[in-house]
Design a protein around this motif. Structure first.
Motif, mmCIF file in Angstrom:
data_model
loop_
_atom_site.group_PDB
_atom_site.id
_atom_site.type_symbol
_atom_site.label_atom_id
_atom_site.label_comp_id
_atom_site.label_asym_id
_atom_site.label_seq_id
_atom_site.Cartn_x
_atom_site.Cartn_y
_atom_site.Cartn_z
ATOM 1 N N ALA A 407 7.966 -12.345 3.058
ATOM 2 C CA ALA A 407 6.770 -12.676 2.273
ATOM 3 C C ALA A 407 5.536 -12.749 3.171
ATOM 4 N N ARG A 408 5.696 -13.294 4.388
ATOM 5 C CA ARG A 408 4.557 -13.371 5.321
ATOM 6 C C ARG A 408 4.168 -11.975 5.811
ATOM 7 N N GLN A 409 5.167 -11.141 6.097
ATOM 8 C CA GLN A 409 4.872 -9.755 6.495
ATOM 9 C C GLN A 409 4.089 -9.044 5.390
ATOM 10 N N HIS A 410 4.542 -9.225 4.168
ATOM 11 C CA HIS A 410 3.906 -8.583 3.016
ATOM 12 C C HIS A 410 2.460 -9.063 2.861
ATOM 13 N N SER A 411 2.279 -10.350 3.034
ATOM 14 C CA SER A 411 0.933 -10.927 2.930
ATOM 15 C C SER A 411 0.017 -10.380 4.018
ATOM 16 N N GLU A 412 0.539 -10.232 5.223
ATOM 17 C CA GLU A 412 -0.257 -9.682 6.331
ATOM 18 C C GLU A 412 -0.664 -8.239 6.060
ATOM 19 N N ASN A 413 0.238 -7.463 5.456
ATOM 20 C CA ASN A 413 -0.099 -6.080 5.116
ATOM 21 C C ASN A 413 -1.222 -6.028 4.083
ATOM 22 N N TYR A 414 -1.185 -6.946 3.143
ATOM 23 C CA TYR A 414 -2.266 -7.017 2.156
ATOM 24 C C TYR A 414 -3.589 -7.353 2.842
ATOM 25 N N GLN A 415 -3.546 -8.292 3.775
ATOM 26 C CA GLN A 415 -4.772 -8.685 4.480
ATOM 27 C C GLN A 415 -5.357 -7.514 5.258
ATOM 28 N N GLU A 416 -4.483 -6.657 5.782
ATOM 29 C CA GLU A 416 -4.949 -5.475 6.501
ATOM 30 C C GLU A 416 -5.804 -4.598 5.584
ATOM 31 N N GLY A 417 -5.463 -4.572 4.296
ATOM 32 C CA GLY A 417 -6.231 -3.802 3.327
ATOM 33 C C GLY A 417 -7.312 -4.617 2.648
ATOM 34 N N ARG A 418 -7.653 -5.758 3.240
ATOM 35 C CA ARG A 418 -8.708 -6.644 2.727
ATOM 36 C C ARG A 418 -8.408 -7.128 1.300
ATOM 37 N N ARG A 419 -7.150 -7.424 1.065
ATOM 38 C CA ARG A 419 -6.724 -7.994 -0.211
ATOM 39 C C ARG A 419 -5.905 -9.241 0.065
ATOM 40 N N LYS A 420 -5.724 -10.065 -0.945
ATOM 41 C CA LYS A 420 -5.007 -11.326 -0.773
ATOM 42 C C LYS A 420 -3.730 -11.336 -1.609
ATOM 43 N N TYR A 421 -2.647 -11.697 -0.956
ATOM 44 C CA TYR A 421 -1.380 -11.933 -1.643
ATOM 45 C C TYR A 421 -0.620 -12.940 -0.785
ATOM 46 N N ASP A 571 16.530 -2.535 0.541
ATOM 47 C CA ASP A 571 15.757 -2.601 1.778
ATOM 48 C C ASP A 571 15.189 -1.247 2.192
ATOM 49 N N GLN A 572 15.552 -0.169 1.484
ATOM 50 C CA GLN A 572 14.897 1.114 1.724
ATOM 51 C C GLN A 572 13.588 1.214 0.934
ATOM 52 N N ARG A 573 13.474 0.409 -0.097
ATOM 53 C CA ARG A 573 12.243 0.400 -0.886
ATOM 54 C C ARG A 573 11.267 -0.684 -0.424
ATOM 55 N N PHE A 574 11.761 -1.679 0.304
ATOM 56 C CA PHE A 574 10.905 -2.761 0.796
ATOM 57 C C PHE A 574 11.297 -3.018 2.253
ATOM 58 N N LYS A 575 10.496 -2.500 3.166
ATOM 59 C CA LYS A 575 10.832 -2.594 4.588
ATOM 60 C C LYS A 575 9.558 -2.871 5.380
ATOM 61 N N GLY A 576 9.657 -3.799 6.328
ATOM 62 C CA GLY A 576 8.506 -4.124 7.160
ATOM 63 C C GLY A 576 7.363 -4.744 6.387
ATOM 64 N N GLY A 577 7.682 -5.365 5.251
ATOM 65 C CA GLY A 577 6.637 -5.963 4.422
ATOM 66 C C GLY A 577 5.917 -4.954 3.543
ATOM 67 N N TRP A 578 6.388 -3.699 3.528
ATOM 68 C CA TRP A 578 5.759 -2.653 2.720
ATOM 69 C C TRP A 578 6.605 -2.366 1.491
ATOM 70 N N THR A 579 6.024 -2.527 0.301
ATOM 71 C CA THR A 579 6.702 -2.098 -0.920
ATOM 72 C C THR A 579 6.716 -0.575 -0.966
ATOM 73 N N ARG A 580 7.616 -0.012 -1.749
ATOM 74 C CA ARG A 580 7.719 1.438 -1.937
ATOM 75 C C ARG A 580 7.838 2.150 -0.590
ATOM 76 N N SER A 581 8.546 1.510 0.319
ATOM 77 C CA SER A 581 8.604 1.960 1.702
ATOM 78 C C SER A 581 9.180 3.365 1.835
ATOM 79 N N ILE A 582 10.178 3.705 1.021
ATOM 80 C CA ILE A 582 10.804 5.021 1.154
ATOM 81 C C ILE A 582 9.792 6.129 0.898
ATOM 82 N N LEU A 583 8.872 5.916 -0.016
ATOM 83 C CA LEU A 583 7.846 6.915 -0.315
ATOM 84 C C LEU A 583 6.847 7.010 0.834
#
Length: 689
Positions: A407-421, A571-583
């Motif tokens: 969840a923290r990884q995912h939140s950090e990825n959102y912050q990278e895109g200037r969004r909040k989650y 875990d192929q669809r959600f990896k490293g805090g990125w949703t839709r990771s396989i795509l």
């Protein structure tokens, strides 16, 4: 894309030829490239077809097909995408003088495999096969329901067609309103997928086939059940998953690019449409003609409003990475009720207009540029999946420490895109349901243990988890009373109307009543194959595209893509805090980084409300206060919604959605009253050849 129709009569019907002629003429707007009927008066059966040729071999189509071994005849709205594998399986050869069209391939497949030929077909289709030896009619619809098929059964006939208006031309077929459907639609819900807005007319569900016997009795069954048929894929390395996914996606996109005319892509700037566009561009790079793209943007809005809805920067990133011929529509100047009357008449039923009001204008542009095939990536996230079920899985395993880490990884990825989650929101959206389920099932020790672990690893106060859990285990009617006491909710459709029809709130959900105790991969498969909202959207799109003589194609709904995505580990669809990771990983050298690293998506709710108030204040009042709506809605609540919409600076999205649904139903009731929903559509905006 085509239009099909047919009748089977229990006894001799001297008017059967006149009836099939009228049914087929009612579909003429779907087929500018040819039409035909086949009648067997001795067996009391008739088939009809109109053709829109979109593939090279379809130019040679002549339907209905008849005079085949065994007295087989068929009519099909069909595009087979795995033609080569069918050719190999059947050991067929094609010649320029006698090209094997998709209907001919279907006939050969039926001769070899019978009704099980559906197991071998990849593509979009709705077809009916008359078997003269058995006297049975077989009706089939593709797995996702891209092609529609409606039917009616009376004491004397069984009839089917691509559009309801064709069935309503038949004597004895009633246009009586299905009150369950109207009430449920106005409340924002969904009825079972076989139901339509007409009591007597049904819809064959996606992934189903139906046998019609000589006595007109029917038997329907699901032939495509991914929830029961697909096993989890297990490969050694991430790179192996990536290669397999990319290969299947490229195969699907390539198959969907086959066309006799120009090809276009609906490009929104989101992950799905951008992926389809980028893969298609790579596939067609050697072609002399660039692919057309059609996008809506909002240059006429103020910068503040544009910031929340305009995806031009992402669209431009895709356009700059390939060779495209782009076309833009300023949706900021378009009323959400644009061509509403015409679209309701074309389909003949109410529909959720929010995602479709820009489509008609885009289709006019596409057709003006010679486009007959338009690829769409909409709702591809339903197929590929975000991967949030990984979090649910961790919650079920009580691994809240790992849950918090992701969840923290995912939140950090959102912050990278200037969004909040924030991580705590990730929990409320994707972990809280697990804890509530413990409480509902009386697993108190596990409930408290999980609540303590969440509080420890995510810093959420334990009392808040307990408080919200207690609220959600209350019976739904208690929660509703509490919201009413707080003045948070008043029903547009009085609950008494649903009670009289025996319809519960759960019956109206987009997914129906899915089992909560199944494994997560099974739940995900069931959610896709039972998705009422997705089916509704596809059924609304079909007649609008058909009326403009453009075929909608959905590479992400290719059966091969679907079955692969459903087999992937979470875990192929959600990896490293990125949703839709396989795509994201599979297309790292194809999809622009600006798209690959994007999280979240825009919503048009705000601009829809803004433009509805800007362009339609007066007309909206006429629709909402229409006396024809009185049997279905609480007039006082409807009036309050209208007043709130007019006076509020920022109308809430739920209010806007309710007003739009009432407007659509009002138009539909008027069209029905004036007899505009049967026979050939009279709308003046349909394209002319």
């Amino acid at each position: 894309m085509s239009g099909i129709s047919g009748i089977v009569s229990r006894s001799r019907n001297p008017s059967i030829r006149a009836h099939i002629d009228m049914m087929t003429r009612s579909l003429d707007h779907r087929g500018p490239d040819g039409s035909g009927v086949w009648v067997n008066e001795a067996r009391n059966v008739a088939l009809g077809h109109v053709l829109l040729a979109t593939t090279p071999e379809s130019k040679a189509e002549r339907q209905p097909l008849s005079d085949m071994p065994g007295g087989v005849a068929l009519t099909a709205d069909l595009r087979i995408d795995n033609r080569e594998s069918i050719h190999r399986s059947l050991r067929l050869e094609s010649s320029p003088s006698d090209p094997l069209t998709s209907p001919k391939l279907l006939a050969r497949a039926y001769r070899k495999w019978g009704a099980e030929c559906t197991d071998h077909l990849f593509g979009d289709y709705a077809y009916a096969i008359w078997d003269g030896q058995s006297g049975h009619l077989l009706c089939v619809r593709d797995p996702m329901g891209v092609k529609p098929l409606y039917y009616v059964r009376t004491d004397s006939i069984f009839a089917f067609a691509s559009e309801i208006r064709s069935l309503l031309t038949l004597p004895g077929v009633s246009d009586q309103i299905n009150r369950r459907q109207v009430l449920t639609f106005l409340s924002g819900g969904y009825t079972p997928r076989e139901e339509t807005f007409f009591e007597s007319i049904k819809c064959l569900e996606p992934g189903h086939l139906m046998h019609v016997f000589p006595d007109l009795s029917t038997s329907s069954e699901r032939y495509w059940s991914p929830a029961r048929q697909i096993e989890k894929l297990s490969l050694r390395k991430d790179s192996e998953y990536e290669r397999k996914f990319r290969k299947v996606l490229e195969q699907a996109v390539g198959a969907n690019l086959r066309s006799i005319g120009e090809v276009g892509i609906l490009l929104s700037g989101g992950m799905d449409s951008s992926s389809v566009a980028s893969v298609a561009d790579a596939h067609e790079r050697s072609s002399s003609a660039p692919l057309h793209t059609f996008s809506y943007t909002f240059p006429s809005l103020t910068e503040r409003k544009r910031r929340f809805v305009d995806e031009r920067e992402y669209i431009d990133a895709v356009l700059e990475s390939g060779e495209f011929d782009p076309h833009f529509l300023d949706a900021g100047t378009l009323s959400p009720l644009h061509q509403l009357e015409d679209m309701v008449e074309v389909w003949g039923q109410p529909f959720n207009i929010r995602g479709l009001y820009t489509v008609s204008k885009i289709l006019e542009n596409a057709r003006g540029n010679g486009v007959r095939v338009l690829l769409d990536g909409a709702e591809g996230d339903s197929v590929i999946g975000y991967g949030y079920d990984l979090l649910t899985q961790l919650g079920r395993e009580d691994d809240w420490e790992r849950f918090a880490e992701i969840a923290r990884q995912h939140s950090e990825n959102y912050q990278e895109g200037r969004r909040k989650y924030p991580p705590e929101k990730v929990f409320w959206n994707h972990g809280f349901g697990v804890i509530v389920e413990h409480l509902r099932r009386g697993r108190l020790r596990r409930f408290y243990r999980s609540a303590n672990a969440v509080s420890k690893h995510l810093g959420i106060p334990r009392y808040l988890i307990l408080k919200r859990s207690a609220y959600w285990v209350w019976p739904s009617h208690w929660r509703k009373k509490l919201r009413f006491m707080r003045n948070e909710e008043r029903d547009l459709v009085p609950s008494e109307k649903f009670k009289r029809l025996g319809i519960s709130r759960e019956d109206r959900s987009a997914l129906g009543d899915l089992p909560s105790d199944e494994p997560l991969h099974v739940q995900r498969s069931l959610a896709l194959q039972e998705n009422r909202a997705l089916t509704n959207a596809l059924e609304a799109m079909d007649p609008i595209f058909a009326a403009h003589h453009v075929e909608a194609r959905h590479p992400l709904y290719d059966r091969r893509v679907i079955e692969l995505c459903l087999s992937l580990p979470a875990d192929q669809r959600f990896k490293g805090g990125w949703t839709r990771s396989i795509l994201r990983r599979s297309l790292r050298n194809v999809l622009p980084d600006k798209i690959r690293r994007r999280l979240g998506k825009v919503t048009l709710e705000g601009v829809i409300a803004h433009n509805l108030r800007r362009f339609e204040k007066d007309r909206l009042s006429d629709f909402i206060l229409d006396d024809a709506l009185r049997p279905f809605v609480d007039r006082e609540v409807a009036t309050e919604m209208l007043d709130r919409f007019r006076e509020s600076g920022e109308p809430d999205s739920a209010c806007t959605r309710s007003l739009l649904r009432m407007a659509v139903v009002s138009v539909w009731l008027r069209k029905r009253r004036h007899g505009n929903l049967k026979g050939p559509p009279q709308t003046v905006s349909l394209p002319k050849e």
